[in-house]
Design a protein around this motif. Sequence first.
Motif, PDB file in Angstrom:
ATOM      1  N   SER A  36       0.854  -1.199   0.025  1.00  0.00           N
ATOM      2  CA  SER A  36      -0.049   0.076   0.001  1.00  0.00           C
ATOM      3  C   SER A  36       0.738   1.310   0.008  1.00  0.00           C
ATOM      4  O   SER A  36       0.329   2.379  -0.143  1.00  0.00           O
ATOM      5  N   ARG A  37       2.214   1.091   0.062  1.00  0.00           N
ATOM      6  CA  ARG A  37       3.000   2.356   0.053  1.00  0.00           C
ATOM      7  C   ARG A  37       4.397   1.809  -0.622  1.00  0.00           C
ATOM      8  O   ARG A  37       4.760   0.638  -0.526  1.00  0.00           O
ATOM      9  N   VAL A  38       5.004   2.707  -1.174  1.00  0.00           N
ATOM     10  CA  VAL A  38       6.454   2.357  -1.896  1.00  0.00           C
ATOM     11  C   VAL A  38       7.136   3.693  -1.938  1.00  0.00           C
ATOM     12  O   VAL A  38       6.722   4.871  -1.995  1.00  0.00           O
ATOM     13  N   ALA A  39       8.473   3.484  -1.487  1.00  0.00           N
ATOM     14  CA  ALA A  39       9.412   4.569  -1.140  1.00  0.00           C
ATOM     15  C   ALA A  39       9.903   5.292  -2.553  1.00  0.00           C
ATOM     16  O   ALA A  39       9.855   4.592  -3.766  1.00  0.00           O
ATOM     17  N   LEU A  40       9.855   6.456  -2.762  1.00  0.00           N
ATOM     18  CA  LEU A  40       9.872   7.103  -4.037  1.00  0.00           C
ATOM     19  C   LEU A  40      11.666   7.714  -3.770  1.00  0.00           C
ATOM     20  O   LEU A  40      11.815   8.231  -4.634  1.00  0.00           O
ATOM     21  N   HIS A  41      12.119   7.448  -2.758  1.00  0.00           N
ATOM     22  CA  HIS A  41      13.696   7.833  -2.466  1.00  0.00           C
ATOM     23  C   HIS A  41      14.012   9.370  -2.164  1.00  0.00           C
ATOM     24  O   HIS A  41      14.304   9.810  -1.597  1.00  0.00           O
ATOM     25  N   ASN A  42      13.777  10.079  -3.641  1.00  0.00           N
ATOM     26  CA  ASN A  42      14.017  11.483  -3.693  1.00  0.00           C
ATOM     27  C   ASN A  42      13.303  12.327  -4.821  1.00  0.00           C
ATOM     28  O   ASN A  42      12.621  11.457  -5.608  1.00  0.00           O
ATOM     29  N   GLU A  43      13.597  13.469  -4.837  1.00  0.00           N
ATOM     30  CA  GLU A  43      13.237  14.245  -6.018  1.00  0.00           C
ATOM     31  C   GLU A  43      13.630  13.767  -7.306  1.00  0.00           C
ATOM     32  O   GLU A  43      12.899  13.686  -8.212  1.00  0.00           O
ATOM     33  N   ASP A  44      15.034  13.649  -7.397  1.00  0.00           N
ATOM     34  CA  ASP A  44      15.600  13.135  -8.784  1.00  0.00           C
ATOM     35  C   ASP A  44      14.837  11.996  -9.261  1.00  0.00           C
ATOM     36  O   ASP A  44      14.570  11.607 -10.577  1.00  0.00           O
ATOM     37  N   TYR A  45      14.578  10.945  -8.532  1.00  0.00           N
ATOM     38  CA  TYR A  45      13.936   9.784  -8.499  1.00  0.00           C
ATOM     39  C   TYR A  45      12.635   9.855  -9.354  1.00  0.00           C
ATOM     40  O   TYR A  45      12.335   9.121 -10.315  1.00  0.00           O
ATOM     41  N   ILE A  46      11.874  10.687  -8.489  1.00  0.00           N
ATOM     42  CA  ILE A  46      10.235  11.077  -8.792  1.00  0.00           C
ATOM     43  C   ILE A  46      10.425  11.652 -10.488  1.00  0.00           C
ATOM     44  O   ILE A  46       9.405  11.459 -11.281  1.00  0.00           O
ATOM     45  N   LYS A  47      11.308  12.533 -10.606  1.00  0.00           N
ATOM     46  CA  LYS A  47      11.574  13.307 -11.853  1.00  0.00           C
ATOM     47  C   LYS A  47      11.832  12.163 -12.931  1.00  0.00           C
ATOM     48  O   LYS A  47      11.107  12.257 -14.183  1.00  0.00           O
ATOM     49  N   GLU A  48      12.775  11.347 -12.704  1.00  0.00           N
ATOM     50  CA  GLU A  48      13.421  10.318 -13.702  1.00  0.00           C
ATOM     51  C   GLU A  48      12.352   9.767 -14.163  1.00  0.00           C
ATOM     52  O   GLU A  48      12.092   9.151 -15.224  1.00  0.00           O
ATOM     53  N   LYS A  49      11.363   9.106 -12.981  1.00  0.00           N
ATOM     54  CA  LYS A  49      10.186   8.099 -13.611  1.00  0.00           C
ATOM     55  C   LYS A  49       9.117   8.835 -13.802  1.00  0.00           C
ATOM     56  O   LYS A  49       7.939   8.407 -14.236  1.00  0.00           O
ATOM     57  N   ASP A  50       9.145  10.112 -13.619  1.00  0.00           N
ATOM     58  CA  ASP A  50       7.871  10.960 -13.853  1.00  0.00           C
ATOM     59  C   ASP A  50       6.692  10.658 -13.291  1.00  0.00           C
ATOM     60  O   ASP A  50       5.501  10.248 -13.991  1.00  0.00           O
ATOM     61  N   ILE A  51       6.730  10.363 -11.997  1.00  0.00           N
ATOM     62  CA  ILE A  51       5.454   9.839 -11.301  1.00  0.00           C
ATOM     63  C   ILE A  51       4.745  11.111 -10.762  1.00  0.00           C
ATOM     64  O   ILE A  51       5.284  11.932 -10.233  1.00  0.00           O
TER      65      ILE A  51
END
Length: 627
Positions: free
Chosen positions: A304-319
């Motif tokens: 029900s939850r998943v770590a997105l680590h940091n800002e760059d990770y979110i940008k890279e995967k475009d979540i």
Amino acid sequence: LADPASPTQRVSGQPKAGFRTVQHQVPLLSLDNAFDAEELRAFDRRVRRGLGALGAPSPYIVELKIDGLTVALTYRNGVLTEAATRGDGLTGEDITANIRTLRSIPLRINSHIPLLIVRGEVYMPKEEFAALNREREETGQPLFANPRNAAAGSLRQLDPKVTASRPLKAFFYDILVAEGSELAVPDIQSQRLEFLAELGLPVNRDYRVCANIEEVIDSCAYWAEQRHKLSYDIDGLVIKLQSIAGRVELGHTAKAPRANIAYKFPAVQEETQVLDIEVNVGRPGAITPLAILRPVVVAGSTISRVALHNEDYIKEKDIRIGDWVLIHKAGDVIPEVVRVLTEKRTGAERQFMMPKNCPVCAQPVFRAEGEAVLRCVNESCIARLRERLIHFASRDAMDIDGLGPAIIGQLVDAQLIKDPADLYQITVEDLLKLERFALKSAQNLVAAIQKSKEAGLDRVIYALGIRHVGKGAARVLAQYFRSMERLQQASEAELQTVPEVGAIMADSICSFFGQAQNQQLIAKLAAAGVNLQMPEADLRPADGGPLPLNGKTLVVTGTLTGFSRSEAEEAIRRAGGKATSSVSKKTDFVVAGAEAGSKLDKAKELGIRILNEAEFVQLLQNKGSVE
Ligand code: 5U1
């Protein structure tokens, strides 16, 4: 006269500039895949038709398909002479020096067979993978995505010493060449596996011999359920005709043998939706985003939850919030977003922005140069305190039984504790004022907190949560400095002389102890009666006379039977000596255990006195001469 099977060959000297390519004597084929029972039955019909035995059932073996890196090992006259990666199946890379560092791979097998080439898989067990990644996280190194990548990355190291430090294992399952054998190599696959095991090679015994394809299908269903319980990853099963003669008769296509097939488990990727993205404030102040998911079952557990680590990770995967995503469990354990299903976007999705202020204390957050993580640097942030306390009480740290996140949350909210040392002032009466505490549970918790005062210096150092100082490093520091006071006073240069302490860790330790609130914390812990010393040397002579190794410098190399390396080094320090890691003219003794390598050679070269384990123990007990 150099013997390639000598244990000294496990650790080679210099890193290489690159890997030599090697031509495989026999191509290392790959496998065709089957994804369900029908495809397995079709494979079985092809096999039986090919053998002209359509009416008769065919015996198969089902083996685990280990998710690692394929290697081919060459033994000449029983001695390991070459190891190569699979590469493209025809040409691989020479990784002999690296393979030699794996303890489970014999340098000499139990046969003098003139030429034997075996095929197998090198892998990293799941727990060891998780521990390695934890250690890498603590020391600021990039993480491996899964055990397979960790194994491949560890094996394809130009410096074999790096490979030697990684927890790699291997299983062997195929004989590619056996020449001039005085031993008859069995003609049945299950017997071949046993034959490999008799030679001393590691073999996976979780295979099953099946009388027909329906038994194979049962076995596939069994492993699809059970595979998560294995201590290593498998990426399927391999179904092989038991008869090697049959295998030869059926031959192979350009790519794969006709008598074998890989069964691939149903995909464990699931679709779900990102309902929200929250941020957590962790230790030491790291602000990490976390996706809140529509709950979904992946490989047997609800995510029900998943770590997105940091800002760059979110940008890279475009979540984005509202996105549909594909998730899986990396290394079969850690949930991870594989990719965003952009084709499902409606336009209602929202970009996520990392906060400019800590979501808990509202102080501005910072991103240090070269770091991907945002941090709250407010030392009195409640969220940071909570995380710090959770770590302080955790099993590997002070191991305070019964002090979990919920109770810590209550203690912090009730303003009963402002730092870990305040825990030692908590009374039964304090706890009774909190929710869900009865007399007995309050007494138990207070007793557990008090007991932790004797947890040991290494645990206290780890519990402080100094950046880059993991469990192992804390142990080394405790053994080296023997008291918190000495550790606090150590300069960066002195810290760097400690084995396993590098510049980043030394800098982090100095900056931790340089902060006034940390000095106060140590003083409070000491005042509360937390033991900040290593136990007194039990080898100190009863008459208080000089220590047996006073002023002597020793290097321990190879494997001792009665001590681990760090225990031996600790014993040296307790006996008044200095344990160093490299041999020089200043070394007084080299303690050489089994499989001692280049350090022993250097000691001989420099004419340094070499001690075996028994002589070493005699010296520790003041029974030998140090002159
Ligand atoms: N156990 C096992 N794993 N595995 C992987 N056997 C096996 N055979 C393989 C592969 C790729 O290939 C055959 C062609 C030897």
